[in-house]
Scaffold this motif. Sequence first.
Motif, PDB file in Angstrom:
ATOM      1  N   VAL A  57       0.711  -1.916   0.063  1.00  0.00           N
ATOM      2  CA  VAL A  57       0.157   0.070   0.223  1.00  0.00           C
ATOM      3  C   VAL A  57       0.711   0.849   0.160  1.00  0.00           C
ATOM      4  CG1 VAL A  57      -1.969   1.409   1.058  1.00  0.00           C
ATOM      5  CG2 VAL A  57      -2.074  -1.243   1.289  1.00  0.00           C
ATOM      6  N   ASP A  58       0.798   2.201  -1.216  1.00  0.00           N
ATOM      7  CA  ASP A  58       1.245   3.491  -1.093  1.00  0.00           C
ATOM      8  C   ASP A  58       0.230   4.521  -1.802  1.00  0.00           C
ATOM      9  OD1 ASP A  58       3.099   5.729  -1.582  1.00  0.00           O
ATOM     10  OD2 ASP A  58       4.800   3.923  -2.250  1.00  0.00           O
ATOM     11  N   PHE A  59      -0.391   5.018  -0.128  1.00  0.00           N
ATOM     12  CA  PHE A  59      -1.100   6.049  -0.925  1.00  0.00           C
ATOM     13  C   PHE A  59      -0.877   7.146   0.071  1.00  0.00           C
ATOM     14  CE2 PHE A  59      -6.005   7.370   0.433  1.00  0.00           C
ATOM     15  CZ  PHE A  59      -5.652   8.329  -0.672  1.00  0.00           C
ATOM     16  N   GLU A  60      -0.547   8.193  -0.103  1.00  0.00           N
ATOM     17  CA  GLU A  60      -0.375   9.276   0.918  1.00  0.00           C
ATOM     18  C   GLU A  60       0.848   8.956   1.742  1.00  0.00           C
ATOM     19  OE1 GLU A  60      -3.667  11.006   1.204  1.00  0.00           O
ATOM     20  OE2 GLU A  60      -4.147  11.494  -0.559  1.00  0.00           O
ATOM     21  N   ASP A  61       0.477   9.310   3.215  1.00  0.00           N
ATOM     22  CA  ASP A  61       1.105   9.377   3.804  1.00  0.00           C
ATOM     23  C   ASP A  61       0.830   7.893   4.713  1.00  0.00           C
ATOM     24  OD1 ASP A  61       2.621  11.703   3.822  1.00  0.00           O
ATOM     25  OD2 ASP A  61       1.284  12.662   5.546  1.00  0.00           O
ATOM     26  N   ASP A  62       0.084   6.837   3.294  1.00  0.00           N
ATOM     27  CA  ASP A  62      -0.031   5.280   3.950  1.00  0.00           C
ATOM     28  C   ASP A  62       1.058   4.523   3.206  1.00  0.00           C
ATOM     29  OD1 ASP A  62      -1.510   2.824   5.209  1.00  0.00           O
ATOM     30  OD2 ASP A  62      -3.153   2.863   4.279  1.00  0.00           O
ATOM     31  N   ILE A  63       2.351   4.016   3.943  1.00  0.00           N
ATOM     32  CA  ILE A  63       2.876   2.907   3.352  1.00  0.00           C
ATOM     33  C   ILE A  63       3.575   2.259   3.901  1.00  0.00           C
ATOM     34  CG2 ILE A  63       5.309   3.112   2.400  1.00  0.00           C
ATOM     35  CD1 ILE A  63       4.970   6.715   2.819  1.00  0.00           C
ATOM     36  N   LEU A 137      -1.576  -4.556  -4.984  1.00  0.00           N
ATOM     37  CA  LEU A 137      -0.931  -3.288  -5.113  1.00  0.00           C
ATOM     38  C   LEU A 137      -2.474  -2.096  -4.964  1.00  0.00           C
ATOM     39  CD1 LEU A 137       1.066  -0.862  -5.454  1.00  0.00           C
ATOM     40  CD2 LEU A 137       0.644  -1.404  -7.302  1.00  0.00           C
ATOM     41  N   ALA A 138      -1.675  -1.863  -4.009  1.00  0.00           N
ATOM     42  CA  ALA A 138      -3.015  -0.401  -4.107  1.00  0.00           C
ATOM     43  C   ALA A 138      -1.877   0.967  -3.314  1.00  0.00           C
ATOM     44  CB  ALA A 138      -4.272  -0.756  -2.734  1.00  0.00           C
ATOM     45  N   ILE A 139      -2.574   1.791  -4.754  1.00  0.00           N
ATOM     46  CA  ILE A 139      -1.491   3.305  -4.956  1.00  0.00           C
ATOM     47  C   ILE A 139      -2.558   4.404  -4.980  1.00  0.00           C
ATOM     48  CG2 ILE A 139       0.506   2.090  -5.805  1.00  0.00           C
ATOM     49  CD1 ILE A 139      -0.514   3.012  -8.456  1.00  0.00           C
ATOM     50  N   GLY A 140      -2.136   5.724  -4.305  1.00  0.00           N
ATOM     51  CA  GLY A 140      -2.641   7.031  -5.026  1.00  0.00           C
ATOM     52  C   GLY A 140      -2.102   6.940  -6.100  1.00  0.00           C
ATOM     53  N   ARG A 141      -2.906   8.463  -6.083  1.00  0.00           N
ATOM     54  CA  ARG A 141      -2.441   8.973  -7.876  1.00  0.00           C
ATOM     55  C   ARG A 141      -1.012   9.332  -8.062  1.00  0.00           C
ATOM     56  NH1 ARG A 141      -5.798  14.229  -7.102  1.00  0.00           N
ATOM     57  NH2 ARG A 141      -7.366  12.701  -7.488  1.00  0.00           N
ATOM     58  N   ASN A 142      -0.015   9.632  -6.690  1.00  0.00           N
ATOM     59  CA  ASN A 142       1.005  10.195  -6.896  1.00  0.00           C
ATOM     60  C   ASN A 142       2.289   8.986  -6.750  1.00  0.00           C
ATOM     61  OD1 ASN A 142       0.728  12.852  -6.930  1.00  0.00           O
ATOM     62  ND2 ASN A 142       0.433  12.575  -5.188  1.00  0.00           N
ATOM     63  N   SER A 143       1.679   7.796  -6.718  1.00  0.00           N
ATOM     64  CA  SER A 143       2.659   6.591  -6.773  1.00  0.00           C
ATOM     65  C   SER A 143       2.886   5.564  -8.148  1.00  0.00           C
ATOM     66  CB  SER A 143       2.296   6.059  -5.221  1.00  0.00           C
ATOM     67  OG  SER A 143       2.491   6.516  -4.424  1.00  0.00           O
ATOM     68  N   THR A 144       1.673   5.733  -8.704  1.00  0.00           N
ATOM     69  CA  THR A 144       2.197   4.606  -9.976  1.00  0.00           C
ATOM     70  C   THR A 144       3.571   4.622 -10.701  1.00  0.00           C
ATOM     71  OG1 THR A 144       2.197   6.801 -11.503  1.00  0.00           O
ATOM     72  CG2 THR A 144       0.426   6.714 -10.828  1.00  0.00           C
ATOM     73  N   TRP A 145       3.993   4.651 -10.237  1.00  0.00           N
ATOM     74  CA  TRP A 145       5.803   4.662 -10.177  1.00  0.00           C
ATOM     75  C   TRP A 145       6.049   3.135  -9.668  1.00  0.00           C
ATOM     76  CZ3 TRP A 145       7.979   2.548  -6.075  1.00  0.00           C
ATOM     77  CH2 TRP A 145       7.430   2.759  -4.893  1.00  0.00           C
ATOM     78  N   LEU A 163      -6.235   1.278  -7.559  1.00  0.00           N
ATOM     79  CA  LEU A 163      -5.832   3.000  -7.501  1.00  0.00           C
ATOM     80  C   LEU A 163      -7.350   3.613  -7.125  1.00  0.00           C
ATOM     81  CD1 LEU A 163      -4.596   5.253  -8.920  1.00  0.00           C
ATOM     82  CD2 LEU A 163      -6.263   5.879 -10.473  1.00  0.00           C
ATOM     83  N   VAL A 164      -7.031   4.094  -6.111  1.00  0.00           N
ATOM     84  CA  VAL A 164      -6.903   4.512  -4.232  1.00  0.00           C
ATOM     85  C   VAL A 164      -7.700   6.276  -4.567  1.00  0.00           C
ATOM     86  CG1 VAL A 164      -7.719   5.049  -1.815  1.00  0.00           C
ATOM     87  CG2 VAL A 164      -6.274   2.559  -3.047  1.00  0.00           C
ATOM     88  N   GLU A 165      -9.092   6.412  -4.017  1.00  0.00           N
ATOM     89  CA  GLU A 165      -9.345   7.697  -4.023  1.00  0.00           C
ATOM     90  C   GLU A 165      -8.265   8.470  -3.231  1.00  0.00           C
ATOM     91  OE1 GLU A 165     -14.048   9.561  -2.338  1.00  0.00           O
ATOM     92  OE2 GLU A 165     -13.428   7.059  -2.312  1.00  0.00           O
ATOM     93  N   PRO A 166      -8.240   9.756  -3.747  1.00  0.00           N
ATOM     94  CA  PRO A 166      -7.292   9.981  -3.119  1.00  0.00           C
ATOM     95  C   PRO A 166      -8.634  11.234  -1.892  1.00  0.00           C
ATOM     96  CG  PRO A 166      -8.371  11.753  -4.997  1.00  0.00           C
ATOM     97  CD  PRO A 166      -8.797  10.403  -5.329  1.00  0.00           C
ATOM     98  N   THR A 167      -7.417  11.778  -0.989  1.00  0.00           N
ATOM     99  CA  THR A 167      -8.553  12.709   0.393  1.00  0.00           C
ATOM    100  C   THR A 167      -7.872  14.257  -0.218  1.00  0.00           C
ATOM    101  OG1 THR A 167      -6.608  12.749   1.200  1.00  0.00           O
ATOM    102  CG2 THR A 167      -8.231  11.189   1.690  1.00  0.00           C
ATOM    103  N   ASN A 168      -7.254  14.130  -1.288  1.00  0.00           N
ATOM    104  CA  ASN A 168      -7.005  15.686  -2.212  1.00  0.00           C
ATOM    105  C   ASN A 168      -7.512  15.802  -3.840  1.00  0.00           C
ATOM    106  OD1 ASN A 168      -4.786  15.066  -3.832  1.00  0.00           O
ATOM    107  ND2 ASN A 168      -3.707  14.682  -1.726  1.00  0.00           N
ATOM    108  N   ASN A 169      -7.320  17.413  -3.891  1.00  0.00           N
ATOM    109  CA  ASN A 169      -7.656  17.816  -5.603  1.00  0.00           C
ATOM    110  C   ASN A 169      -5.977  18.164  -6.050  1.00  0.00           C
ATOM    111  OD1 ASN A 169     -10.186  17.834  -4.631  1.00  0.00           O
ATOM    112  ND2 ASN A 169     -10.324  19.431  -3.547  1.00  0.00           N
ATOM    113  N   ASP A 170      -5.648  16.955  -5.510  1.00  0.00           N
ATOM    114  CA  ASP A 170      -4.294  17.309  -6.921  1.00  0.00           C
ATOM    115  C   ASP A 170      -4.295  16.855  -8.299  1.00  0.00           C
ATOM    116  OD1 ASP A 170      -1.551  16.207  -6.577  1.00  0.00           O
ATOM    117  OD2 ASP A 170      -1.834  16.350  -8.489  1.00  0.00           O
ATOM    118  N   SER A 171      -4.118  17.917  -9.391  1.00  0.00           N
ATOM    119  CA  SER A 171      -4.254  17.711 -10.517  1.00  0.00           C
ATOM    120  C   SER A 171      -3.628  16.746 -11.206  1.00  0.00           C
ATOM    121  CB  SER A 171      -3.820  19.217 -11.030  1.00  0.00           C
ATOM    122  OG  SER A 171      -2.638  18.533 -11.165  1.00  0.00           O
TER     123      SER A 171
END
Length: 338
Positions: A57-63, A137-145, A163-171
């Motif tokens: 899991v790599d999602f925002e601060d949840d790693i 694998l569960a990831i956020g939009r900034n962890s597609t690497w 691909l997990v639902e975000p908690t922010n409005n990143d573009s």
Amino acid sequence: MPFPILRTPFVVLSEIISILEPNEAVTSSFCSKNFKCLLSNQYRHRKKFVMLEAYMVDFEDDIRVAIAPGMEETKIVLSVVPMSKLNESTNKVVEINGHKAEFSSEVPIFYFEDKKLGSQWIVDYVTGLFNIDVRRLAIGRNSTWAVDWINSRQEKSMNRVLLVEPTNNDSKADEAVDYVLKNARSSDWIGIDEYVSDNYRFNGTLGPVQEVSISEKGYWVTCDNLMNFDAIEIYIGNSRLTISDLNPFLRHWRAGGSPRLEYLEVCLENGTIFENFDDDLEVVRTDEVGTYPVSFGDPVVIHNCYSIQRMDGVKALFICDRYFHFIVQHGKATSWRE
């Protein structure tokens, strides 16, 4: 007084290791290099541990990395926290392999300045210890690497990618969804739980995979996407598809397209009553009952259906009101999970 575990007879030691929970094994592996080596050798040669799978899991601060014994509930075994949250004034922080760590909680926590490096380190550590692959694998939009990284580090594909639902409005949402759909290799399930812009369109193919699930944000899915998803089960939430969009899909299936498809479920955002079929589809009313054992909840049962027949004689039953349920008939309804 420390217990001299490495001096324990091998038969006894082997039995002790066999009853350790995955989180206990990971925590104890940091006791010494010799004990870590002993654990690794045990897991490498005993068939009992073949079913263990790593879940990243790599999602925002949840790693974190968890271990899943087959299809059982996962157990977190190692996690990473940003270095900015480190409180060095406590006596709980130690240094292991050049990294700051804390063992005061149930799961060892490692502090990293570089989140990506930390994610890779804990995955390498756990998979190396148990001699296993990353299967979920569960990831956020900034962890597609992580998609390409895992694909390149192991021969076996993952079996679940989310691909997990975000908690922010990143573009970066559009790019993240596009990247995962085009690059994720998964045998069982690919899930997208992410918002994209109204202008987003996916122009590629997806699969083969057992199941595709686009959560309640499926407004971007087009008829072309449905025809290019190579899956056994497809679930689309809050779609903006219309009657005129679904006629081409039926024509595609009737001509032999989507041959692996067994079940399609599309939640129609505006709802509709499906009455207007193109004549060449030869859709007929039927009093047959369609049943499909979906992966969650009770089986889907549809009544007062429409029937359509493929060129090879295979039939499908479907209804279309708030949901478009499409069930391919191969005798007794079965699921790929059975």
